[in-house]
Every structure is written in structure tokens, then in C-alpha cells.
Design a protein around this motif. Structure first.
Motif, PDB file in Angstrom:
ATOM      1  N   ILE A 123       0.871  -1.179   0.000  1.00  0.00           N
ATOM      2  CA  ILE A 123       0.000   0.000   0.000  1.00  0.00           C
ATOM      3  C   ILE A 123       0.902   1.222   0.000  1.00  0.00           C
ATOM      4  CG2 ILE A 123      -1.820   1.230   1.285  1.00  0.00           C
ATOM      5  CD1 ILE A 123      -2.599  -1.544   0.257  1.00  0.00           C
ATOM      6  N   CYS A 124       0.474   2.291  -0.647  1.00  0.00           N
ATOM      7  CA  CYS A 124       1.288   3.503  -0.737  1.00  0.00           C
ATOM      8  C   CYS A 124       1.589   4.081   0.652  1.00  0.00           C
ATOM      9  CB  CYS A 124       0.584   4.541  -1.597  1.00  0.00           C
ATOM     10  SG  CYS A 124       1.466   6.101  -1.689  1.00  0.00           S
ATOM     11  N   ARG A 125       2.737   4.711   0.786  1.00  0.00           N
ATOM     12  CA  ARG A 125       3.171   5.349   2.033  1.00  0.00           C
ATOM     13  C   ARG A 125       2.264   6.514   2.438  1.00  0.00           C
ATOM     14  NH1 ARG A 125       3.432   8.424   5.236  1.00  0.00           N
ATOM     15  NH2 ARG A 125       5.054   9.252   6.576  1.00  0.00           N
ATOM     16  N   TYR A 126       1.717   7.250   1.458  1.00  0.00           N
ATOM     17  CA  TYR A 126       1.236   8.595   1.778  1.00  0.00           C
ATOM     18  C   TYR A 126      -0.246   8.700   2.148  1.00  0.00           C
ATOM     19  CZ  TYR A 126       5.714  10.041  -0.336  1.00  0.00           C
ATOM     20  OH  TYR A 126       7.029  10.197  -0.658  1.00  0.00           O
ATOM     21  N   CYS A 127      -1.116   8.882   1.165  1.00  0.00           N
ATOM     22  CA  CYS A 127      -2.400   9.516   1.507  1.00  0.00           C
ATOM     23  C   CYS A 127      -3.565   8.549   1.724  1.00  0.00           C
ATOM     24  CB  CYS A 127      -2.763  10.585   0.477  1.00  0.00           C
ATOM     25  SG  CYS A 127      -3.724  10.008  -0.927  1.00  0.00           S
ATOM     26  N   GLY A 128      -4.703   9.140   2.070  1.00  0.00           N
ATOM     27  CA  GLY A 128      -5.899   8.408   2.431  1.00  0.00           C
ATOM     28  C   GLY A 128      -6.608   7.745   1.264  1.00  0.00           C
ATOM     29  N   GLY A 188      -5.185   5.407  -0.144  1.00  0.00           N
ATOM     30  CA  GLY A 188      -4.796   4.035   0.188  1.00  0.00           C
ATOM     31  C   GLY A 188      -4.535   3.189  -1.042  1.00  0.00           C
ATOM     32  N   CYS A 189      -3.834   3.761  -2.019  1.00  0.00           N
ATOM     33  CA  CYS A 189      -3.675   3.052  -3.287  1.00  0.00           C
ATOM     34  C   CYS A 189      -2.936   1.735  -3.126  1.00  0.00           C
ATOM     35  CB  CYS A 189      -2.920   3.923  -4.282  1.00  0.00           C
ATOM     36  SG  CYS A 189      -3.871   5.345  -4.807  1.00  0.00           S
ATOM     37  N   GLY A 190      -3.511   0.711  -3.736  1.00  0.00           N
ATOM     38  CA  GLY A 190      -2.855  -0.589  -3.816  1.00  0.00           C
ATOM     39  C   GLY A 190      -1.757  -0.517  -4.865  1.00  0.00           C
TER      40      GLY A 190
END
Ligand SMILES: Nc1nc2c(c(=O)[nH]1)N[C@H]1C(S)=C(S)[C@@H](COP(=O)(O)OP(=O)(O)OC[C@H]3O[C@@H](n4cnc5c(=O)[nH]c(N)nc54)[C@H](O)[C@@H]3O)O[C@H]1N2
Ligand SMILES: Nc1nc2c(c(=O)[nH]1)N[C@H]1C(S)=C(S)[C@@H](COP(=O)(O)OP(=O)(O)OC[C@H]3O[C@@H](n4cnc5c(=O)[nH]c(N)nc54)[C@H](O)[C@@H]3O)O[C@H]1N2
Ligand code: SF4
Ligand SMILES: [Mo]
Length: 756
Positions: A50-55, A57-59
């Protein structure tokens, strides 16, 4: 839906991507960046994460060559369907030689005013002894924890338990207070429970998107691109954007309402007025699922209609700066579209009326029955990647306990004391201090020490001129990966492991819990935040309380805690999350499929047996509350001395305080230093040109920065981002906050601008 249908074609992208600056402009078309880099990426192994950053929550699919992370692309099987943004595509740079050289790799302790390297043992011992002696001398509430929506769930859960059930203080808060508090309090007051009813699947069927105070093009690009892809296939879809600025989101919308900052409550109440007057409401839904309320007592529908009299479009159009006819048109589209989804973020939440705006947006959905159906839902977008799962759901805020339980509720405290196996009366009945008040208390000496994890309040808090004094005065322990405006003021620095160097769970916008997997060993000298918390707790004598010491063990404990709550996710295991691309709670058993639409019988397993259709079980009578909420002007208003409204926010290439993204050369170059955006009409009147240096002042402070003349802001409104540590815009931003959610009003400060 196919990414190939993207509104920016791959060919256009490659033609335009000669410079990353242009790529930034394309913004949410940046998935193409991946395909582009992918072609020459020689990864020999692909892993899911899952991406480090935002909400969003990109796979992601992470391409490794040996131990080295080479390339990132969107995971088409994830709930974000393979769309990602430019920050995601540059994630491998966080493990580059250059970024690694910036990392903190040894604990440091301030000795005679200077931060010096020490061993982990010495640092942890020093923190534990200092906290213990301050508690002994000044009491439990003399210490605090300031956490983050970027910690993993297991980390926030453990910190919360350690402070509330171990030390016995509720002075536990974090940056989600600056971000999601109004959404959380809004949902809780309207529905009885936090977190939304719907999810991303609604984006694929809604016919009207009502976007309020959210710049999705910059801040939630993959979700916005998903909407634009649909719009391309189905031109009858309507996108309405409410934002004082002509953002890129506004430019791609069908209707842009450039309201005066701070006037959203006039707009929402005017829309309600039009809907009630014209009987565009859903009588059946109203009769079965709504209680009218004035905030103190139940009222009648007639009372509600009478309350709205003051908000007739003709009465508010001037203050709003939107013609009455447009308000009527928007109300009609909202009410009559086959399925309306609302999306909102900081333009609504970071406001002294944040809770009221959240309530009233939900009210629009409730009276029109635009809720709990596919595509019809009030969907609050999450800011940070784990603000929902990690902080709101674990209750790592001053007034909460896990899974919707409340500090102020004696039954909830008693239940948590049992579950945590601590003596009755351990958890203090007094809610702790929320973010702004916590730093004020540090400044005036009531709070003597703070453990601050995975957040950079020395740059991100408002009214920094003043609140910085709290950071300076308290015994400040900071866990971070690099030096920041906060570590500069720390007494102890603890170097943390980054992203895929630890295991855990994240939960974002749509109640979906997803696994972050450990795919790399931590950098020598660093520790995961969970290991740091466990070490401090054990050194302070809480070995019997903090018995779960690995992410998996913490998750197993936390699943049990959820089982007796209305969040029940006892059926969500690490194994299932990995296999099923995350799961949406409630999900009580190993075979429950998860809940795409909450409060709907047959779909949501928490709806009591025998109920049919929609049942808002968060409220005792199963009915959601529609509040009559008045418009109250923002405390900061234009004056002779301060004739402009400053609003602040985000740009696509940068993550918050820039500690990571400003260190990635391509992302840093793409935006450069932050600037003050001024409308050409105002620039003309002030004799300002792009690149001129100005002094921006408010009653809180002043700073100097360069001007960018741009028609993206409204006349009389200036804008700046807050990623640039060399231009601390928060020195001038107000710390006024919403009385219910205690979330500060970053979006509205009266300022003056003077050329220097
Ligand atoms: N690129 C990038 N993406 C991010 C982040 C990041 O740092 N960088 N951070 C993440 C986080 S934690 C968050 S919270 C989200 C935030 O996501 P957003 O809320 O979308 O971002 P902002 O730019 O803070 O604010 C949104 C808009 O509110 C508008 N606004 C200002 N005043 C008003 C008003 O009175 N009424 C209305 N209706 N609108 C107003 C601003 O003009 C701005 O365009 O982004 C997440 N995504
Ligand atoms: N003017 C203005 N100010 C704002 C806002 C605004 O719109 N306008 N928005 C507010 C909002 S919504 C938010 S969410 C906040 C965000 O404010 P912050 O949370 O203060 O900002 P970040 O830059 O995300 O800080 C995260 C920190 O964690 C560090 N870090 C990264 N990974 C790890 C890790 O694994 N462990 C540890 N221990 N540290 C790590 C990073 O280096 C960074 O210093 O800003 C708020 N401030
Ligand atoms: S949209 Fe957010 S979660 Fe998705 S790739 Fe970009 S920063 Fe990461
Ligand atoms: Mo946020």
C-alpha cells in the motif's frame, strides 16, 4: 473500467512528460508515468503493498531487483483499481542513496543544549526515567502523546493503550485532529457512529458528484481520475465543485461555485431551503429514518422548514457570491440525480463551522434519500493513509477509546478496563487535551513532556509563532526518519524505520483495512515505531500491560477488542487482508464478505435481525439526526488593516511538510519554493508582479515570500501551500477552532500583503 480510457491518453502523456513540471500539471493523469517508467524497469520480482502517503490508500505493485525497489505501479486488482499519482510513482526514491544519506540513524539526546548521538538503550532509559519522574512530581496529566494518521494501526493502538490504561492520562491526540476531527464528530452526531456508509465502489455508479472544499485533482488524484474516466464514458454525469479557488478540480467540473471563503453553511442551508420548499425530498425516507433536531432537542419538520426561511437563495446570494438561480439548479441536480455522492475534505473540515458543515452535508443526503444506495452516499475523503483505521477507529484521540467507545462514558471505560485487564478506575473519566490545547498547555507549563511520533508539528501546527513555545518548553521526544522543524526543538530524537520496513495495517476512506507488508530490513540504527513504543512502555514498568510486542500479536489483540463493538472486524485477519485486497468492516466472522454499504440490512451484519432496509443502529431509535445548523461567520474577517483572506492547502507533488517529497529532486523541482498566489486584479491594485517579494502579516505573525500572480484564486483571496520549511506560512495562520471538533481553521485568516 479500463485505465486505457484515462482522460489523458498515454501518447499525450509521453509527449508532455518531457519535464516533471508538466507531469505535475497533468496531475491525475500521472498513472501514465508508471507505464512510462515501467517499460525500462528491469524488476525481477513483484510484491503487493500500500502507498506510504495519503488516504486514497492506493494498492501498489512494487517491482524489485534483488533487494532494491526499482519501480512502482498501481495494482489493478486493488480497490483503487490501479490508478496512482505522481508521489506514488516516486516512492522508490525514498530508498535512494541520496535520501538514505538524509536519514536519522542514531538516537540523539540533548546534552548541554546540543543533540548528541547515544545508544538506543541510553535514549530509551532516559525517556522512561524523565517521564516517570515528571509524572511523580506533577501527576499523570503532565505528560502527553501526540501521534499521527501515518502511524500503522498497531502502533497507534499500542500508544493509546500505554498512555490511557498504563500511565492513566487521556492526553493522547494527534494530527488527525487537524485533519479529520470535524468529519468524525459530524458522522458521530448525525449517525451515532463515526466513519462513512459507502466507499469507492460508489464512485463507479454515482451520477452526480458534489465536491465541497476538496481539491481532488491535487490531493486525491486517483479517485478524481476515476470520476473523470466515467464522465468521459457518460457525459450525463454532473460534477459540481464548491471551492473559492478555480482549482484544477474546479476546471474539470461542470459547475464551479466559487463561494466566498467561510460561507458553506449559507450554501448548504440554501440548498436545503430549495429542496424543502419544492418538496424535492424523499417522504418515505424522512418518515422512516430521520429525527429532526436543533442541537439540543428534537424538533418537527415544520420547525426545520421555518429555520431555513433565513436561507432562501435570494437572501444569501450576495454573501455567498453565487446567483440564486445557480443555487436552485445545484439543489435540483443534487436531489433529483439518480444517485448523488458527496466528497469533501479540508475546505469543509478545517473550519470553525466544520462539524456543522459535516452535519448539513449528511442532512442533504438524508432528506433526499441519497444514502445507503449504490452511488448515493456522503463520503468524507480521508487525508492521511491511516487517519481512519489507525487513529479514529483505534480511538487514539483525547476523547475516545477504541472502536467508537468514549472516554466520558462509564460503561465504555469499564468495558475497556476489562478487555485491557487493568483495575476498574484506571482509565481517567476526563477527556484529555486536543491538539491545539495540548500545545498551549505545553507553552504554559501544564504539560511537561510529549512523545511525538510520525508528525512534524513544528511546521504543521497553526499559529506557530505561539505554539512553537510549547515544543520549546516541554521535554520533547520525537520519532522521525529525518531532521525536521520539530526535531530541531527536541530533547530526544528516536530514528524510525520507514514504510515497507515494518508490518501492519492501514485503514482509509472506505472502512477498508489493508496490509502494509515488511519487504525490506530497517536501515541500521532505526527501529519501527511499534518497537520504540514497546521499549519505552517496558522501561517504564508496563511489561504486563503491553504484552503484544509484534504487529501480528497487536492485531490479534485488537480484533478481539472490536468484537463487542459496532465496528466488529474480528473476521479480518492478516491472511484475509492479503488474499482479498483488504476488507471493509464490519466483518465479524472469518467468512463475512465485508460491508460495502453500512446500515443496510442484508449487507451490514451489525443491523439487528428482523430489521429491513436502512437502519441507523448508531442511534437508539435507529434514526439519523437532521440538524438545523445556523451559519456563523468565521472569526477572521477582512478589515482595513488585513484586507485579504489567506487560505492554505496542497499541491499534487508535495506531501505536507515536505520532509520526504522536497528531498526527491524531481518532485522538488516540479513545484519549487512555495509562493503566495494572488489574483491578477489584486496584484494590479497592489502593483505586484510574479516573483516580487512580499510580507504577509496577520494578527498572529508575518513572513516573507514570493508572489505568483494567478487567476486560480478568487479576488480578495490569497493562497499558499505549507510544504516549504523555508517559508513557514503557519506563522501567520489562525489557531481558532471548531468548538465541537476542536479542528483548527487553517482555511481562513485575514492578512495584509506589503511589497518589500
Ligand atoms: N498531494 C498531496 N495530497 C494529499 C496531501 C498532501 O499533503 N499532498 N495530504 C493528504 C491529507 S492529510 C489531506 S487532509 C488531504 C486534503 O485534501 P484537500 O482538502 O482536498 O486539500 P486542501 O488543498 O487542503 O484544501 C482543499 C480546498 O479547500 C478550499 N477551501 C478553502 N476555503 C474554503 C471554504 O471556505 N469553503 C470551501 N468549500 N472550500 C474552501 C481550498 O481552496 C482548497 O482548494 O489531502 C491528502 N492528499
Ligand atoms: N497551513 C496549513 N497547515 C496544515 C494543513 C493545511 O491545510 N494548511 N493541514 C493539516 C493537516 S490536514 C495535516 S494531516 C497535517 C500534517 O502535518 P504533519 O503530520 O506534521 O506533516 P507530515 O509532513 O506528514 O509529517 C510526518 C512526519 O513523519 C515523518 N515520518 C515519515 N515516515 C515515518 C515513520 O515511519 N515513522 C516516523 N516516526 N516518522 C515518519 C516525516 O519525516 C515527517 O516529519 O498538517 C496540518 N497543517
Ligand atoms: S493518491 Fe495517495 S495513496 Fe495513491 S499513490 Fe498518490 S499519494 Fe499514494
Ligand atoms: Mo490531513
Amino acid at each position: 473500467m479500463d485505465k486505457e480510457d484515462s482522460f489523458i491518453s498515454r501518447r499525450d502523456f509521453i509527449r508532455a512528460s518531457a519535464g516533471v513540471g508538466v507531469m505535475g500539471l497533468l496531475g491525475c493523469g500521472a498513472w501514465g508515468a508508471l507505464e512510462y517508467t515501467l517499460s525500462d524497469a528491469n524488476a525481477d520480482r513483484w510484491e503487493r503493498d500500500i502507498c506510504r502517503y495519503c488516504g486514497c490508500g492506493c494498492g501498489l505493485l512494487l517491482g524489485f531487483k534483488g533487494e532494491e525497489l526499482k519501480v512502482v505501479r498501481g495494482d489493478p486488482e486493488s480497490s483503487t483499481k490501479g490508478f496512482i499519482c505522481i508521489k506514488g510513482s516516486y516512492l522508490p526514491a525514498l530508498y535512494s542513496k541520496e535520501f538514505t544519506a538524509q536519514r536519522l540513524t542514531s538516537p540523539k539526546v540533548r546534552k548541554n543544549g546540543v543533540l548528541v548521538d547515544v545508544s538506543w538503550d541510553e535514549a530509551i532509559q532516559y525517556v522512561a526515567e524523565t517521564f516517570t519522574s515528571l509524572i511523580k512530581e506533577y501527576g499523570k496529566d503532565a505528560v502527553s502523546f501526540y501521534g499521527s494518521g501515518q502511524l500503522l494501526t498497531e502502533e497507534s493502538y499500542t500508544a493509546n493503550k500505554f498512555f490511557k490504561a498504563g500511565i492513566g492520562t487521556n492526553n493522547v491526540d494527534g494530527n488527525p485532529r487537524l485533519c479529520m476531527a470535524s468529519a468524525a464528530v459530524g458522522y458521530t452526531s448525525t449517525f451515532g457512529k463515526d466513519e462513512p456508509c459507502g466507499g469507492y465502489a460508489d464512485l463507479d455508479v454515482a451520477k452526480c458528484f458534489f465536491i465541497l472544499g476538496a481539491n481532488m485533482f491535487e490531493a486525491h488524484p486517483p479517485l478524481f481520475e476515476r470520476i473523470l474516466v466515467r464522465k468521459k464514458q457518460d457525459p450525463s454525469i454532473r460534477i459540481i465543485c464548491v471551492d473559492p479557488r478555480l482549482t484544477k478540480t474546479a476546471k474539470y467540473s461542470d459547475i464551479h461555485l466559487a463561494i466566498n471563503p467561510g460561507t458553506d453553511m449559507l450554501l448548504l442551508n440554501a440548498m436545503l431551503h430549495v429542496i424543502m420548499k419544492n418538496k424535492w425530498y424523499d417522504t418515505n425516507f424522512i418518515n422512516n429514518h430521520i429525527t429532526w433536531h436543533d442541537g439540543k432537542n428534537p424538533i418537527t419538520m415544520e420547525d426545520f422548514i421555518a429555520f431555513l426561511e433565513d436561507y432562501a437563495p435570494s437572501k444569501v446570494e450576495v454573501l455567498l457570491d453565487i446567483p440564486a438561480s445557480t443555487i436552485e439548479e445545484v439543489a435540483w441536480i443534487f436531489a433529483k440525480s439518480p444517485a448523488t455522492t458527496s466528497l469533501w475534505t479540508m475546505g469543509a473540515n478545517q473550519r470553525t463551522q466544520g462539524t456543522f458543515i459535516n452535519n448539513t452535508l449528511s442532512s442533504l443526503h438524508l432528506v433526499t434519500g441519497q444514502i445507503c444506495r449504490p452511488g448515493a452516499t456522503p463520503l468524507s475523503l480521508t487525508g492521511q493513509g491511516n487517519a481512519c483505521g489507525g487513529v479514529r477507529d483505534t480511538g487514539t484521540l483525547a476523547h475516545l477509546l477504541p472502536n467508537g467507545r468514549l472516554v466520558a462514558n462509564a460503561n465504555d471505560r469499564a468495558e475497556m478496563e476489562k478487555l485491557w485487564n487493568v483495575p476498574a478506575g484506571t482509565i481517567s473519566p476526563n477527556p484529555g487535551l486536543s491538539a491545539i490545547d495540548m500545545f498551549k498547555a505545553m507553552a504554559d507549563g501544564r504539560i511537561k513532556a510529549c512523545l511525538c511520533m510520525c508528525t512534524n508539528p513544528g511546521q504543521s501546527l497553526p499559529n506557530l509563532n505561539f505554539l512553537r513555545k510549547g515544543l520549546e518548553k516541554a521535554f520533547l521526544v520525537v520519532s522521525d526518519i529525518v531532521e525536521t522543524e520539530t526535531t530541531k526543538l527536541a530533547d530526544v530524537i528516536l530514528p524510525a524505520a520507514l514504510w515497507i520496513k515494518r508490518d501492519g495495517v492501514k485503514g482509509q476512506t472506505e472502512r477498508r483495512y489493508q496490509r502494509v507488508r515488511k519487504l525490506k530490513e530497517p536501515l541500521a540504527g532505526t527501529k519501527s515505531d511499534l518497537d520504540i513504543l514497546v521499549a519505552i512502555a517496558h522501561a517504564m514498568g508496563y511489561k504486563d500491560l503491553i504484552t503484544a510486542t509484534t504487529p501480528h500479536a497487536v492485531w490479534e489483540e485488537y480484533r478481539v477488542i472490536s468484537a463487542t463493538s459496532k465496528y466488529n472486524f474480528a473476521g479480518i485477519t492478516y491472511e484475509r487482508m492479503e488474499k482479498e485486497h483488504g476488507l471493509q468492516w464490519p466483518c465479524p466472522t472469518p467468512t463475512s464478505p465485508g460491508t460495502p454499504i453500512r446500515y443496510l440490512a442484508g449487507v451490514d451484519p451489525i443491523v439487528p435481525e428482523g430489521k429491513q432496509g436502512v437502519y441507523f443502529y448508531g442511534k437508539p431509535d435507529g434514526k439519523a439526526w437532521v440538524f438545523a445548523r445556523p451559519y456563523i461567520p468565521a472569526p477572521e474577517q477582512r478589515s482595513k488593516e488585513y484586507p485579504f483572506i489567506l487560505t492554505t492547502g496542497r499541491v499534487i507533488q508535495q506531501w505536507h511538510t515536505g520532509t520526504m517529497t522536497m528531498q526527491i529532486p524531481e518532485l522538488a523541482k516540479a513545484v519549487g519554493r512555495s509562493r503566495l498566489y494572488v489574483h491578477p486584479v489584486d496584484a494590479n491594485a497592489l502593483g505586484l508582479k510574479t516573483n516580487d517579494l512580499v510580507e504577509v502579516s496577520s494578527t498572529y505573525g508575518s513572513l516573507r515570500m514570493q508572489v505568483q500572480v494567478s487567476d486560480e484564486t478568487k479576488i480578495g483571496v490569497v493562497f499558499s501551500s505549507f510544504y516549504d520549511a523555508q517559508s513557514l506560512i503557519n506563522d501567520v495562520v489562525t489557531d481558532a477552532y471548531d468548538p465541537f471538533s476542536k479542528q483548527p481553521e487553517y482555511k481562513i485568516t485575514a492578512v495584509s500583503i506589503v511589497r518589500v
